[in-house]
Design an enzyme around this catalytic site. Sequence first.
Site, PDB file in Angstrom:
ATOM      1  N   ARG A   9       0.059  -1.478  12.177  1.00  0.00           N
ATOM      2  CA  ARG A   9       0.736  -2.686  12.191  1.00  0.00           C
ATOM      3  C   ARG A   9       0.369  -3.511  13.417  1.00  0.00           C
ATOM      4  O   ARG A   9      -0.056  -2.963  14.392  1.00  0.00           O
ATOM      5  CB  ARG A   9       2.256  -2.150  12.492  1.00  0.00           C
ATOM      6  CG  ARG A   9       3.277  -3.482  12.495  1.00  0.00           C
ATOM      7  CD  ARG A   9       4.700  -3.052  12.697  1.00  0.00           C
ATOM      8  NE  ARG A   9       5.641  -4.055  12.929  1.00  0.00           N
ATOM      9  CZ  ARG A   9       6.600  -4.115  13.244  1.00  0.00           C
ATOM     10  NH1 ARG A   9       7.407  -2.991  13.284  1.00  0.00           N
ATOM     11  NH2 ARG A   9       7.489  -5.152  13.412  1.00  0.00           N
ATOM     12  N   HIS A  10       0.359  -4.811  13.278  1.00  0.00           N
ATOM     13  CA  HIS A  10       0.094  -5.774  14.209  1.00  0.00           C
ATOM     14  C   HIS A  10       0.812  -5.526  15.653  1.00  0.00           C
ATOM     15  O   HIS A  10       1.866  -4.865  15.608  1.00  0.00           O
ATOM     16  CB  HIS A  10       0.160  -7.153  13.969  1.00  0.00           C
ATOM     17  CG  HIS A  10       1.693  -7.701  13.683  1.00  0.00           C
ATOM     18  ND1 HIS A  10       2.694  -7.901  14.719  1.00  0.00           N
ATOM     19  CD2 HIS A  10       2.271  -7.670  12.449  1.00  0.00           C
ATOM     20  CE1 HIS A  10       3.709  -8.144  14.205  1.00  0.00           C
ATOM     21  NE2 HIS A  10       3.515  -7.970  12.890  1.00  0.00           N
ATOM     22  N   THR A  22       9.798 -11.739  10.246  1.00  0.00           N
ATOM     23  CA  THR A  22       8.558 -12.489  10.269  1.00  0.00           C
ATOM     24  C   THR A  22       7.438 -12.486   9.244  1.00  0.00           C
ATOM     25  O   THR A  22       6.719 -11.416   9.295  1.00  0.00           O
ATOM     26  CB  THR A  22       7.843 -12.012  11.886  1.00  0.00           C
ATOM     27  OG1 THR A  22       8.817 -11.926  12.811  1.00  0.00           O
ATOM     28  CG2 THR A  22       6.789 -13.524  12.075  1.00  0.00           C
ATOM     29  N   ARG A  66      -1.601 -12.880  14.001  1.00  0.00           N
ATOM     30  CA  ARG A  66      -1.344 -11.748  14.740  1.00  0.00           C
ATOM     31  C   ARG A  66      -2.121 -10.539  14.181  1.00  0.00           C
ATOM     32  O   ARG A  66      -2.388  -9.580  14.973  1.00  0.00           O
ATOM     33  CB  ARG A  66       0.355 -11.653  14.658  1.00  0.00           C
ATOM     34  CG  ARG A  66       0.804 -11.400  13.306  1.00  0.00           C
ATOM     35  CD  ARG A  66       2.407 -11.782  13.499  1.00  0.00           C
ATOM     36  NE  ARG A  66       3.240 -11.461  12.066  1.00  0.00           N
ATOM     37  CZ  ARG A  66       3.120 -12.363  11.388  1.00  0.00           C
ATOM     38  NH1 ARG A  66       2.803 -13.562  11.170  1.00  0.00           N
ATOM     39  NH2 ARG A  66       3.987 -12.285  10.091  1.00  0.00           N
ATOM     40  N   GLU A 110       2.498  -9.941   4.779  1.00  0.00           N
ATOM     41  CA  GLU A 110       3.896  -9.358   5.117  1.00  0.00           C
ATOM     42  C   GLU A 110       4.796  -9.845   3.880  1.00  0.00           C
ATOM     43  O   GLU A 110       4.409 -10.747   3.265  1.00  0.00           O
ATOM     44  CB  GLU A 110       4.610  -9.840   6.322  1.00  0.00           C
ATOM     45  CG  GLU A 110       6.114  -9.353   6.635  1.00  0.00           C
ATOM     46  CD  GLU A 110       5.896  -7.822   6.656  1.00  0.00           C
ATOM     47  OE1 GLU A 110       5.804  -7.394   5.799  1.00  0.00           O
ATOM     48  OE2 GLU A 110       6.555  -7.494   7.714  1.00  0.00           O
ATOM     49  N   TRP A 111       5.633  -9.016   3.733  1.00  0.00           N
ATOM     50  CA  TRP A 111       6.968  -9.348   2.517  1.00  0.00           C
ATOM     51  C   TRP A 111       7.101 -10.823   2.755  1.00  0.00           C
ATOM     52  O   TRP A 111       7.466 -11.346   3.957  1.00  0.00           O
ATOM     53  CB  TRP A 111       7.967  -8.154   2.726  1.00  0.00           C
ATOM     54  CG  TRP A 111       8.931  -8.332   1.628  1.00  0.00           C
ATOM     55  CD1 TRP A 111       9.681  -9.363   1.100  1.00  0.00           C
ATOM     56  CD2 TRP A 111       9.317  -7.184   0.943  1.00  0.00           C
ATOM     57  NE1 TRP A 111      10.453  -8.862   0.011  1.00  0.00           N
ATOM     58  CE2 TRP A 111      10.502  -7.458   0.254  1.00  0.00           C
ATOM     59  CE3 TRP A 111       9.073  -5.631   1.259  1.00  0.00           C
ATOM     60  CZ2 TRP A 111      11.042  -6.436  -0.624  1.00  0.00           C
ATOM     61  CZ3 TRP A 111       9.815  -4.845   0.465  1.00  0.00           C
ATOM     62  CH2 TRP A 111      10.789  -5.094  -0.460  1.00  0.00           C
ATOM     63  N   TYR A 113       9.956 -13.115   3.226  1.00  0.00           N
ATOM     64  CA  TYR A 113      11.387 -13.146   3.496  1.00  0.00           C
ATOM     65  C   TYR A 113      12.239 -14.266   2.746  1.00  0.00           C
ATOM     66  O   TYR A 113      13.441 -14.347   2.917  1.00  0.00           O
ATOM     67  CB  TYR A 113      11.788 -12.859   4.950  1.00  0.00           C
ATOM     68  CG  TYR A 113      11.112 -11.638   5.238  1.00  0.00           C
ATOM     69  CD1 TYR A 113      11.332 -10.227   4.932  1.00  0.00           C
ATOM     70  CD2 TYR A 113      10.057 -11.843   6.545  1.00  0.00           C
ATOM     71  CE1 TYR A 113      10.883  -9.017   5.481  1.00  0.00           C
ATOM     72  CE2 TYR A 113       9.507 -10.555   7.113  1.00  0.00           C
ATOM     73  CZ  TYR A 113       9.947  -9.365   6.544  1.00  0.00           C
ATOM     74  OH  TYR A 113       9.241  -8.067   7.167  1.00  0.00           O
ATOM     75  N   ARG A 191       5.092  -0.245   5.381  1.00  0.00           N
ATOM     76  CA  ARG A 191       5.952   0.804   4.921  1.00  0.00           C
ATOM     77  C   ARG A 191       6.153   1.021   3.497  1.00  0.00           C
ATOM     78  O   ARG A 191       6.119   2.155   2.998  1.00  0.00           O
ATOM     79  CB  ARG A 191       7.435   0.640   5.648  1.00  0.00           C
ATOM     80  CG  ARG A 191       7.529   0.827   7.087  1.00  0.00           C
ATOM     81  CD  ARG A 191       8.798   0.156   7.769  1.00  0.00           C
ATOM     82  NE  ARG A 191       9.820   0.549   7.414  1.00  0.00           N
ATOM     83  CZ  ARG A 191      11.082   0.188   7.609  1.00  0.00           C
ATOM     84  NH1 ARG A 191      11.076  -0.813   8.241  1.00  0.00           N
ATOM     85  NH2 ARG A 191      12.182   0.888   7.174  1.00  0.00           N
ATOM     86  N   HIS A 221      -5.200  18.868  -0.749  1.00  0.00           N
ATOM     87  CA  HIS A 221      -6.118  19.898  -1.826  1.00  0.00           C
ATOM     88  C   HIS A 221      -7.567  19.287  -2.086  1.00  0.00           C
ATOM     89  O   HIS A 221      -8.058  19.461  -3.349  1.00  0.00           O
ATOM     90  CB  HIS A 221      -5.311  20.393  -2.744  1.00  0.00           C
ATOM     91  CG  HIS A 221      -4.047  21.142  -2.471  1.00  0.00           C
ATOM     92  ND1 HIS A 221      -2.820  20.619  -2.934  1.00  0.00           N
ATOM     93  CD2 HIS A 221      -3.851  22.125  -1.708  1.00  0.00           C
ATOM     94  CE1 HIS A 221      -1.831  21.392  -2.351  1.00  0.00           C
ATOM     95  NE2 HIS A 221      -2.406  22.183  -1.725  1.00  0.00           N
TER      96      HIS A 221
END
Length: 239
Positions: A9-10, A22, A66, A110-111, A113, A191, A221
């Site tokens: 993550r930034h 953000t 960023r 990013e998502w 928003y 995430r 494995h």
Amino acid sequence: MSPRCFIIRHGETEWSLNGRHTGTTDLPLTANGEKRIKATGKALVGNDRLIAPRKVVHVYVSPRARAQRTLELLEIGCKERLPWTAARKPEVEEPIRTEARVEVTEAVREWDYGDYEGLTSQQIREVRARNGEGSWDIWRDGCPGGESPEDVIKRLDALIAEIRAKYHGPCFESESAKGDVLIVAHGHILRAFAMRWTGKPLTETALILEAGGVGTLSYEHHSIDEPAIILGGGFVVDS
């Protein structure tokens, strides 16, 4: 060793510090954010450390500055000049440590928003209460005017399929193949990426990735059909 996918993550920005969502807004790292990412690079990047540049085959980075600045500060030592620095001379010439290509891609932005851009979770709950709406969970509800969970799943699943086909698959066919992948992006999208890596629905997400945090994904494995999240560091020290 099975190939790995490092999710980074930034570093800290003013909005991440304040808990504001953000997405498309592009903010610089804070001075503390830059300092912490430099320290992370020194601690974790090196051929005898967690992220071994000589084993990295590809780097995906968000289009947001960023995230790109975060990759610069990690100093993994790419052979090719970073795409966004092509028009200017780098501040410092890094020693070459990896042959990995750096790809700027919308797949790890990013998502989106939408209407919730710039708001904190508390402010979002207040807005929904005024509008007579129910509780909010981004993993279930997404963002009005932005992306739904289904939108995010679609782009992340496509990226995971690409990573396994192009970079990780060959490692299970030849022990000599190098295939570690780096992703430098954002909190919610990484995430979500980790959940989809293991085939879990986003509604089961209970993962935290702080600004500047590093996560490691791989396989159990030595099987590409058994994706897993590695808890704790795995340092690469050759005998």
